[in-house]
Write an enzyme that holds these catalytic residues in place. Structure first.
Site, mmCIF file in Angstrom:
data_model
loop_
_atom_site.group_PDB
_atom_site.id
_atom_site.type_symbol
_atom_site.label_atom_id
_atom_site.label_comp_id
_atom_site.label_asym_id
_atom_site.label_seq_id
_atom_site.Cartn_x
_atom_site.Cartn_y
_atom_site.Cartn_z
ATOM 1 N N SER A 266 0.842 -1.190 0.000
ATOM 2 C CA SER A 266 0.000 0.000 0.000
ATOM 3 C C SER A 266 0.885 1.251 0.000
ATOM 4 O O SER A 266 1.647 1.459 -0.934
ATOM 5 C CB SER A 266 -0.965 -0.038 1.187
ATOM 6 N N ASP B 88 -9.545 -3.707 -5.797
ATOM 7 C CA ASP B 88 -9.007 -2.853 -4.736
ATOM 8 C C ASP B 88 -9.719 -1.500 -4.744
ATOM 9 O O ASP B 88 -9.764 -0.812 -5.762
ATOM 10 C CB ASP B 88 -7.506 -2.652 -4.957
ATOM 11 N N HIS C 20 -8.054 -4.785 -1.650
ATOM 12 C CA HIS C 20 -6.851 -4.283 -1.001
ATOM 13 C C HIS C 20 -6.288 -5.263 0.024
ATOM 14 O O HIS C 20 -5.081 -5.313 0.245
ATOM 15 C CB HIS C 20 -7.161 -2.942 -0.327
#
Length: 671
Positions: A523, A608, A643
């Site tokens: 991330s 995501d 995600h």
């Protein structure tokens, strides 16, 4: 794209498909997946061995320690090849009259992806609400179950954040509805069981889309609490849980830069606040003074070298979580005003408060883990400080914690600041002679601290001679609030410099061989990886970027992309020319150039909702165009995930095995 009289040309902008239905883009991603599989084929046996190894360390039949909440004891169990848990309650901690509440395996059967969000029990213990996400977009559907008849109710609440908070009448719940475009929750609705969602009443709406919204209950369950959080500002509104048709009332005026977390027990509010206290302090107020900050009373003062993180309230005790020199500690405050710390012995570790739903208890549960100690659930007697280990994570196989050594060291960065680093290695495979391979991990954003905790999967590296290290770079709050502020906005380059400087120093000090250094981040940590790949590619043999945030400038200029406006206080708003120039200088996508790059593995989820799939897709395409060597560049997209990656305890291990095989395989030079 032209901003501030500066033009950029994005040759891969076409890869963006908000609807995720373009057959050409799907085919492109599937071709990338096939290419990744083909390039990893020399390591296929290694990857399968690693998956078997990872899976073999997991206890297949496992359960949590029951926790008392009201009249019942709650626990979960998982068995055999099951991917998900089953949830129970019982009359006591010995599972007397055990009742199955939810079986996530049954709920997940018809879905490629499944995430059980939150579930909560009504105040009278007769009804259950639970939320589920089947698309990996973090958009939850809330359902209800009658626990006396074990049947589902007709009520279904769609497009929510996943929280359902019960009013004390046992028939009214409050929830946050999501905007399906921005994926932000900005509206609170009131739902009465037995009615249609179309009839639900909007009771609160936040107009400023830089705030996240969350619902909960106060410690004494007298208030429904609505927490609004931007990166640098907090705002809390409350509603009497016994008067569900009332209105939410603001606790104190919203002031930009004021961050606080409030809770209530009895007649007293407890507020962890940064008001005139950069590292936060603890203050109290009552129902009258809570609305006037000038009347708050200080309970624990601000300290320059100690970060006050949170407080857990008990009727006779308060447990305060603090951090000093990067280490977490807990301080127990007793009713007479005296206090004492809870002590831990490891060089570096993570500890956090566990589930403690009963404020009248004199015991507190804590979770503890270090780089050499598997996760442990401890219970402290708050009156005496004596602790009991209720459970420790079992690691199957021949794991022996005595074989491993952890260290916490400080490395001086180029500007003279000392950066904490946590390391672990296997004693019989390590010599500080510059021969070991090393994996260095980092994050460095949002004030989130990447603590040193046990990783059962890292054993596959340690047992092959790797050093595993975590660089606690600026952008976290490892060393207090200033540590965070020195790694954001105009100071973001410090985050990347710290990581590069730590890498070089660990090699110079003999922890790793210069040609055997690997790095990984996810991330915002993927942004870190993209930046260091551009700025210091020669330092790394291989880099893994997981769900990486790589196209920072374009994303932050596009308010139609979910969550963008929430990020201005973290990265800066590039509509301002100075912020634009700062982001442009490091944005990984904008700074790819013709040079040699390390071997790179990029992983993402097609669905995501935080970092859109096209960011890594574009980055890989542009790298293929410009990089000047033949090192591996692999891109793997989970077409069903978001995600958080794949759902299920074993499915996730396949992703982990791929990454580990990438690192270990590169040392075998089979490519």
């Amino acid at each position: 794209m032209t901003h501030h009289q500066h033009s950029r040309c994005d040759n891969y902008y076409w890869m963006r498909d908000d609807e995720r239905q373009d057959p050409k883009i799907i085919a492109h991603l599937e071709a990338e997946n096939a290419y990744c599989d083909a390039q990893m084929s020399p390591y296929q046996e290694l990857e399968q061995d690693l998956f078997t190894e990872l899976k073999g360390r997991i206890v297949k039949d496992d359960s949590t320690v029951p926790v008392k909440d009201g009249a019942y004891w709650y626990s979960s169990e998982i068995s055999g090849e099951e991917e998900f848990a089953r949830y129970y309650r019982a009359d006591d901690g010995h599972a007397t009259n055990k009742q199955l509440l939810l079986d996530s395996n049954t709920l997940a059967q018809e879905h490629e992806y499944y995430d059980l969000g939150e579930f909560s029990i009504s105040p009278n213990d007769q009804l259950l609400s639970y939320s589920e996400d089947t698309d990996s977009r973090r958009i939850y559907t809330i359902r209800f179950k009658d626990l006396t008849t074990n049947t589902l109710l007709d009520d279904v609440l769609e497009n929510t954040e996943g929280q359902a908070v019960w009013a004390n009448d046992n028939k009214t719940v409050f929830y946050v509805k999501k905007d399906l475009k921005t994926l932000l929750g900005s509206q609170v609705y009131r739902h009465v069981l037995g009615t249609s969602q179309a009839d639900d009443v909007l009771v609160f709406e936040e107009q400023d889309d830089s705030f996240f919204m969350g619902l909960g209950k106060s410690r004494d369950e007298s208030l429904i609490m609505l927490d609004l959080e931007a990166t640098e500002t907090s705002d809390t509104w409350v509603l009497d849980a016994n008067n569900c048709h009332g209105e939410f009332v603001q606790l104190c005026p919203r002031v930009k830069g004021h961050e606080y977390d409030a809770d209530k027990l009895g007649d007293t509010f407890y507020i962890v606040t940064n008001w005139q206290a950069k590292n936060f302090r603890l203050m109290t107020a009552n129902n009258t003074t809570i609305h006037q900050q000038a009347l708050w009373q200080e309970l624990i003062a601000h300290r320059d070298d100690v970060m006050l993180e949170c407080v857990e309230l008990f009727n006779e005790f308060k447990v305060v979580t603090e951090r000093e020199k990067g280490q977490i500690r807990f301080v127990v405050y007793q009713a007479d005003g005296s206090s004492y710390p809870l002590e831990f012995n490891d060089a570096c570790y993570y500890a956090g408060l566990g589930e403690n739903p009963e404020p009248d208890s004199n015991k507190a549960r804590l979770y503890y883990s270090s780089l050499t100690t598997p996760g442990s659930l401890l219970e402290f007697d708050l009156a005496t400080g004596q602790s009991t280990v209720l459970k420790q994570q079992k690691v199957l196989g021949d794991f022996d914690s005595a074989l491993y050594q952890a260290e916490r060291i400080f490395i001086k960065a180029r500007d003279g600041v000392e950066v904490p680093v946590s390391l672990v290695y296997r004693k019989d495979m390590f010599g500080k002679n510059g021969q070991n391979p090393m994996l260095l991990n980092g994050y460095g954003a949002y004030g989130i601290t990447f603590d040193a905790s046990f990783s059962v999967n890292a054993l596959s590296l340690l047992d092959r001679g790797f050093v595993y290290a975590i660089a606690h770079i600026r952008g976290s709050e490892m060393l207090g609030r200033d540590w965070y502020e020195q790694g954001k906005k105009a100071h973001k380059q410090n985050t990347f410099n710290d990581f590069v400087d730590v890498t070089q120093a660990l090699v110079q000090q003999g922890y790793a061989h210069a040609d055997k250094v690997f790095a990984s981040g996810a991330s915002a940590g993927g942004l870190l990886m993209g930046a260091v790949a551009n700025q210091a590619p020669h330092l790394y043999k291989g880099i893994c970027c997981q769900v990486p945030f790589l196209d920072v400038l374009t994303t932050m200029l596009d308010e139609s992309i979910p969550l963008t406006t929430n990020e201005y206080d973290e990265w800066g708003n590039p509509n301002d020319v100075d912020a634009y120039k700062t982001i442009l200088a490091y944005s990984p996508y904008d700074n790819i150039r013709a040079q040699d790059y390390p071997n790179i593995l990029v992983t993402t989820g097609f669905h995501d909702s935080q970092v859109q799939y096209w960011e890594p897709m574009k980055w890989v395409a542009k790298l293929r165009e410009l990089k000047t060597n033949n090192n591996l560049l692999l891109f793997k997209t989970d077409m069903d995930a978001g995600h958080g990656g794949a759902s299920g305890r074993f499915n996730r291990l396949k992703e982990e095995a791929l990454e580990l095989a990438f690192f270990i395989g590169l040392l075998q030079d089979k490519k």
